[in-house]
Scaffold this active site. Structure first.
Site, mmCIF file in Angstrom:
data_model
loop_
_atom_site.group_PDB
_atom_site.id
_atom_site.type_symbol
_atom_site.label_atom_id
_atom_site.label_comp_id
_atom_site.label_asym_id
_atom_site.label_seq_id
_atom_site.Cartn_x
_atom_site.Cartn_y
_atom_site.Cartn_z
ATOM 1 N N GLU A 1 -6.624 4.452 8.205
ATOM 2 C CA GLU A 1 -6.420 5.870 7.882
ATOM 3 C C GLU A 1 -7.669 6.450 7.220
ATOM 4 O O GLU A 1 -7.993 7.621 7.410
ATOM 5 C CB GLU A 1 -5.172 6.029 7.004
ATOM 6 C CG GLU A 1 -3.914 5.797 7.839
ATOM 7 C CD GLU A 1 -2.714 5.290 7.068
ATOM 8 O OE1 GLU A 1 -2.702 5.352 5.825
ATOM 9 O OE2 GLU A 1 -1.770 4.806 7.728
ATOM 10 N N GLY B 1 3.052 2.035 10.714
ATOM 11 C CA GLY B 1 4.017 3.116 10.539
ATOM 12 C C GLY B 1 4.800 3.467 11.792
ATOM 13 O O GLY B 1 5.467 4.496 11.846
ATOM 14 N N SER C 1 3.904 -2.387 10.228
ATOM 15 C CA SER C 1 5.358 -2.467 10.429
ATOM 16 C C SER C 1 5.968 -3.803 10.011
ATOM 17 O O SER C 1 6.917 -4.278 10.636
ATOM 18 C CB SER C 1 5.719 -2.120 11.877
ATOM 19 O OG SER C 1 5.318 -0.786 12.168
ATOM 20 N N GLY D 1 2.909 -1.174 4.213
ATOM 21 C CA GLY D 1 2.963 0.227 3.831
ATOM 22 C C GLY D 1 4.379 0.638 3.475
ATOM 23 O O GLY D 1 4.858 0.431 2.359
ATOM 24 N N GLY D 2 5.096 1.201 4.455
ATOM 25 C CA GLY D 2 6.424 1.770 4.216
ATOM 26 C C GLY D 2 7.377 0.869 3.453
ATOM 27 O O GLY D 2 8.062 1.319 2.525
ATOM 28 N N GLU E 1 -4.918 -5.123 10.884
ATOM 29 C CA GLU E 1 -3.902 -4.091 11.061
ATOM 30 C C GLU E 1 -4.151 -3.340 12.362
ATOM 31 O O GLU E 1 -4.998 -2.441 12.402
ATOM 32 C CB GLU E 1 -3.954 -3.101 9.893
ATOM 33 C CG GLU E 1 -3.667 -3.726 8.552
ATOM 34 C CD GLU E 1 -3.112 -2.702 7.579
ATOM 35 O OE1 GLU E 1 -2.049 -2.966 7.011
ATOM 36 O OE2 GLU E 1 -3.723 -1.639 7.416
ATOM 37 N N HIS F 1 -9.259 0.883 5.298
ATOM 38 C CA HIS F 1 -7.978 1.080 5.990
ATOM 39 C C HIS F 1 -8.214 2.033 7.166
ATOM 40 O O HIS F 1 -9.020 2.960 7.066
ATOM 41 C CB HIS F 1 -6.954 1.656 5.014
ATOM 42 C CG HIS F 1 -5.573 1.677 5.587
ATOM 43 N ND1 HIS F 1 -5.171 2.619 6.502
ATOM 44 C CD2 HIS F 1 -4.519 0.845 5.405
ATOM 45 C CE1 HIS F 1 -3.915 2.367 6.847
ATOM 46 N NE2 HIS F 1 -3.500 1.302 6.204
ATOM 47 N N ASN G 1 0.869 -1.177 0.000
ATOM 48 C CA ASN G 1 0.000 0.000 0.000
ATOM 49 C C ASN G 1 0.906 1.226 0.000
ATOM 50 O O ASN G 1 1.531 1.534 1.016
ATOM 51 C CB ASN G 1 -0.877 -0.048 1.262
ATOM 52 C CG ASN G 1 -1.705 1.199 1.456
ATOM 53 O OD1 ASN G 1 -1.797 2.049 0.580
ATOM 54 N ND2 ASN G 1 -2.319 1.309 2.635
ATOM 55 N N TRP G 2 0.962 1.890 -1.136
ATOM 56 C CA TRP G 2 1.846 3.059 -1.224
ATOM 57 C C TRP G 2 1.271 4.281 -0.512
ATOM 58 O O TRP G 2 1.952 5.285 -0.356
ATOM 59 C CB TRP G 2 2.138 3.393 -2.697
ATOM 60 C CG TRP G 2 3.220 2.559 -3.315
ATOM 61 C CD1 TRP G 2 3.758 1.395 -2.825
ATOM 62 C CD2 TRP G 2 3.910 2.829 -4.542
ATOM 63 N NE1 TRP G 2 4.742 0.933 -3.676
ATOM 64 C CE2 TRP G 2 4.849 1.788 -4.737
ATOM 65 C CE3 TRP G 2 3.832 3.842 -5.510
ATOM 66 C CZ2 TRP G 2 5.698 1.738 -5.854
ATOM 67 C CZ3 TRP G 2 4.671 3.793 -6.623
ATOM 68 C CH2 TRP G 2 5.599 2.747 -6.782
ATOM 69 N N LYS G 3 -0.017 4.212 -0.137
ATOM 70 C CA LYS G 3 -0.677 5.369 0.499
ATOM 71 C C LYS G 3 -0.510 6.609 -0.396
ATOM 72 O O LYS G 3 -0.500 6.463 -1.614
ATOM 73 C CB LYS G 3 -0.146 5.566 1.927
ATOM 74 C CG LYS G 3 -0.215 4.261 2.730
ATOM 75 C CD LYS G 3 0.061 4.429 4.195
ATOM 76 C CE LYS G 3 -0.042 3.065 4.883
ATOM 77 N NZ LYS G 3 0.125 3.151 6.340
HETATM 78 P P1 PGA Z 1 3.249 0.095 7.561
HETATM 79 O O1 PGA Z 1 1.723 0.322 7.064
HETATM 80 O O2 PGA Z 1 3.709 -1.182 6.912
HETATM 81 O O3 PGA Z 1 3.968 1.311 7.064
HETATM 82 O O4 PGA Z 1 3.197 -0.017 9.037
HETATM 83 C C1 PGA Z 1 0.860 -0.769 6.974
HETATM 84 C C2 PGA Z 1 -0.464 -0.326 6.410
HETATM 85 O O5 PGA Z 1 -0.974 0.733 6.805
HETATM 86 O O6 PGA Z 1 -1.039 -1.032 5.555
#
Ligand code: PGA
Length: 248
Positions: A95, A169, A208, A229-230, A163, A93, A9-11
């Site tokens: 977010e 993050g 993470s 994500g990251g 999650e 998600h 997920n590049w967000k």
């Molecule tokens: P992260 O994000 O791997 O940067 O913790 C995970 C996500 O929000 O899908």
């Protein structure tokens, strides 16, 4: 069960220049024993899908609107994602739940729209740190799961991502026992609702995940992949996670 799934997920990260990562990733994951998916910002989907064509990297969206079309400025319909080359979409998600006030009912409506457009939907659930500290983790996740997943969900068209909000993050991850507890709970609850088919529904862990902790997480029961994500932004990092999943 379908193949395990490594989803990135590049967000809200990435410009056209970032598409070079897809060339690198496609080369690095040739012959991977799992499905590989990158969900870039919507505006990059078409270009990324064109680059990924012929590779084993799938491309997906990060959200969709519940309606097919209409007066919804700034929104993207599920059929538009599919038209641009997406095969999957992330929904609910944390977010989006936090930034856009998305409710379980909103997420279910989006998931129905995604299914109608032929997209595999990755529906996210997870507790906040306060909810975990209050001993409410399974109750919160159970409510999210019941409310967000459509009645017609099958293992072929639906993936669930656990999650924990406090692990996203932050570099912090739950213990392997905590991950197992939630994933076993998800499998049990889905199987009660959907029957034997839910044994094949893929359950991803997210929060993470990195190349250095992926293998131990993938060894946990009922973990069928990751939502990353990251560590999905750089092909080399994500390829390390893909290879850990292929070996699991
Ligand atoms: P992260 O994000 O791997 O940067 O913790 C995970 C996500 O929000 O899908």
């Amino acid at each position: 069960m379908s193949k395990k799934l490594a989803a990135g997920n590049w967000k809200m990260n990435g410009l056209a220049a970032s598409l070079a990562e897809i060339d690198a990733l496609a080369g690095a994951v040739k012959g991977a024993g799992c499905e590989v998916l990158i969900c870039p910002p919507a505006i990059l989907i078409a270009q990324m899908a064109a680059k990924a064509k012929g590779s084993n990297v799938f491309v997906g969206g990060q959200d969709c609107h519940p309606k097919v079309s209409g007066a919804h400025t700034g929104d993207v319909a599920a059929a538009m994602l599919a038209d641009a080359g997406a095969s999957h979409v992330i929904l609910g998600h944390s977010e989006r739940r936090a930034d856009h006030g998305e409710s379980d009912a909103d997420i279910r409506a989006k998931a129905e729209a995604a299914g109608a457009a032929g997209l595999v939907r990755i529906i996210c659930v997870g507790e906040t740190e306060g909810e975990r500290d209050a001993g409410q983790t399974l109750a919160v996740i159970g409510t999210q799961l019941d409310g967000s997943v459509p009645d017609a969900a099958t293992a072929a068209d639906t993936v669930i991502a656990y999650e924990p909000v406090w692990a996203i993050g932050t570099g912090r991850t739950p213990t392997l026992e905590q991950i197992a507890e939630v994933h076993d709970f998800l499998r049990d609850r889905l199987t009660r609702r959907f029957g034997a088919d839910a044994r094949g529904m893929r359950l991803l862990y997210g929060g993470s995940v990195k190349p250095s902790n992926a293998a131990e997480i993938f060894a946990v029961s009922n973990v069928d992949g990751a939502l990353v994500g990251g560590a999905s932004l750089k092909a080399a990092d994500f390829a390390g996670i893909v290879s850990a999943l292929s070996a699991a």
